[in-house]
Design a protein around this motif. Structure first.
Motif, PDB file in Angstrom:
ATOM      1  N   PRO A   1       0.842  -1.204   0.000  1.00  0.00           N
ATOM      2  CA  PRO A   1       0.000   0.000   0.000  1.00  0.00           C
ATOM      3  C   PRO A   1       0.876   1.252   0.000  1.00  0.00           C
ATOM      4  CG  PRO A   1       0.098  -0.927   2.194  1.00  0.00           C
ATOM      5  CD  PRO A   1       0.812  -1.903   1.277  1.00  0.00           C
ATOM      6  N   TRP A   2       0.362   2.307  -0.597  1.00  0.00           N
ATOM      7  CA  TRP A   2       1.058   3.592  -0.632  1.00  0.00           C
ATOM      8  C   TRP A   2       0.053   4.627  -0.188  1.00  0.00           C
ATOM      9  CZ3 TRP A   2       5.751   5.241  -0.513  1.00  0.00           C
ATOM     10  CH2 TRP A   2       6.057   6.554  -0.874  1.00  0.00           C
ATOM     11  N   PRO A   3       0.370   5.395   0.845  1.00  0.00           N
ATOM     12  CA  PRO A   3      -0.631   6.297   1.422  1.00  0.00           C
ATOM     13  C   PRO A   3      -1.278   7.250   0.424  1.00  0.00           C
ATOM     14  CG  PRO A   3       1.420   6.370   2.684  1.00  0.00           C
ATOM     15  CD  PRO A   3       1.658   5.481   1.502  1.00  0.00           C
ATOM     16  N   ASP A   4      -0.504   7.766  -0.520  1.00  0.00           N
ATOM     17  CA  ASP A   4      -1.054   8.726  -1.467  1.00  0.00           C
ATOM     18  C   ASP A   4      -1.481   8.068  -2.770  1.00  0.00           C
ATOM     19  OD1 ASP A   4      -0.579  10.928   0.270  1.00  0.00           O
ATOM     20  OD2 ASP A   4       1.544  10.751  -0.240  1.00  0.00           O
ATOM     21  N   GLY A   5      -1.192   6.786  -2.901  1.00  0.00           N
ATOM     22  CA  GLY A   5      -1.613   6.028  -4.070  1.00  0.00           C
ATOM     23  C   GLY A   5      -1.248   6.707  -5.373  1.00  0.00           C
ATOM     24  N   PRO A   6      -2.239   6.900  -6.232  1.00  0.00           N
ATOM     25  CA  PRO A   6      -1.960   7.446  -7.562  1.00  0.00           C
ATOM     26  C   PRO A   6      -1.827   8.972  -7.596  1.00  0.00           C
ATOM     27  CG  PRO A   6      -4.278   6.965  -7.355  1.00  0.00           C
ATOM     28  CD  PRO A   6      -3.629   6.477  -6.089  1.00  0.00           C
ATOM     29  N   PHE A   7      -1.870   9.610  -6.437  1.00  0.00           N
ATOM     30  CA  PHE A   7      -1.839  11.080  -6.414  1.00  0.00           C
ATOM     31  C   PHE A   7      -0.422  11.582  -6.155  1.00  0.00           C
ATOM     32  CE2 PHE A   7      -6.192   9.920  -5.460  1.00  0.00           C
ATOM     33  CZ  PHE A   7      -6.850  10.650  -6.432  1.00  0.00           C
TER      34      PHE A   7
END
Length: 197
Positions: free
Chosen positions: A26-32
């Motif tokens: 998981p990546w906290p900011d995802g695609p942003f």
């Protein structure tokens, strides 16, 4: 020799496979890469496709790029950190059941290249997917940067026009200058150009 407890080890993309990518990375900011609603933000969307042209529903697309001024959001950039507020430089997006992904970012600037030259504005892209033992790496260039693309030392290494075209996004219909489409084909006749890393 003793190994550290597993609770101290972090997962890396190469240690995961298939549907576990979205769970284990998981990546906290995802695609942003920039917060949603950032002025001049662009959208890059597309699909990850296998050799038969079928969508890959469990891939992970990562991007890394320079800010509009060509600097990187990284402490090792000798020019200093990227100046755009909220700009992270990194995005990570799992594909949906249709193999679709979408990254929200800013248009990158040109970056220093080998021999004192420059590289055209681009995003570096890593793709992790089922059936791959390691990531594949490619780039996304912009269609309206023809002069910069023509002088780019990486694009210059690809002599066949149809192969070079697999690295250039296309305008997203109806999105004006703020939307681009970039499909990633992992195999087949129109396979995206991938680079050794």
């Amino acid at each position: 020799m003793s190994l550290p407890p597993s609770s101290q080890l972090a997962l890396t993309p190469s240690q995961t496979a298939g549907p576990f990518l979205a769970i284990g990375l998981p990546w906290p900011d995802g695609p942003f890469v920039v917060p949603e609603g950032t002025p001049d933000a662009i959208s890059i969307s597309g699909r990850v496709l296998d050799g038969a042209g079928e969508p890959v529903p469990d891939a992970l697309v990562e991007t890394w790029q320079a800010a509009p001024d060509g600097s990187f959001a990284h402490p090792d950039d000798p020019r200093g950190p990227a100046g755009q507020a909220g700009f992270r430089g990194f995005g990570r997006c799992p594909t949906d059941p249709g193999g679709r992904y979408r990254i929200c970012t800013l248009r990158p600037g040109a970056v220093p290249g080998p021999g004192g030259g420059t590289e055209a504005p681009h995003l570096d892209v890593s793709v992790f997917a089922r059936g791959l033992l390691d990531r594949v790496v490619t780039r996304i260039y912009f269609p309206d940067e023809q002069a910069a693309n023509g002088a780019d030392p990486v694009l210059a290494t690809i002599t066949a026009d149809d192969r070079r075209a697999t690295l250039v996004a296309v305008p997203e219909p109806g999105a004006g200058r703020f939307g681009f489409r970039f499909d990633i084909r992992l195999q087949g006749g129109h396979e995206t150009v991938f680079f050794d890393v």
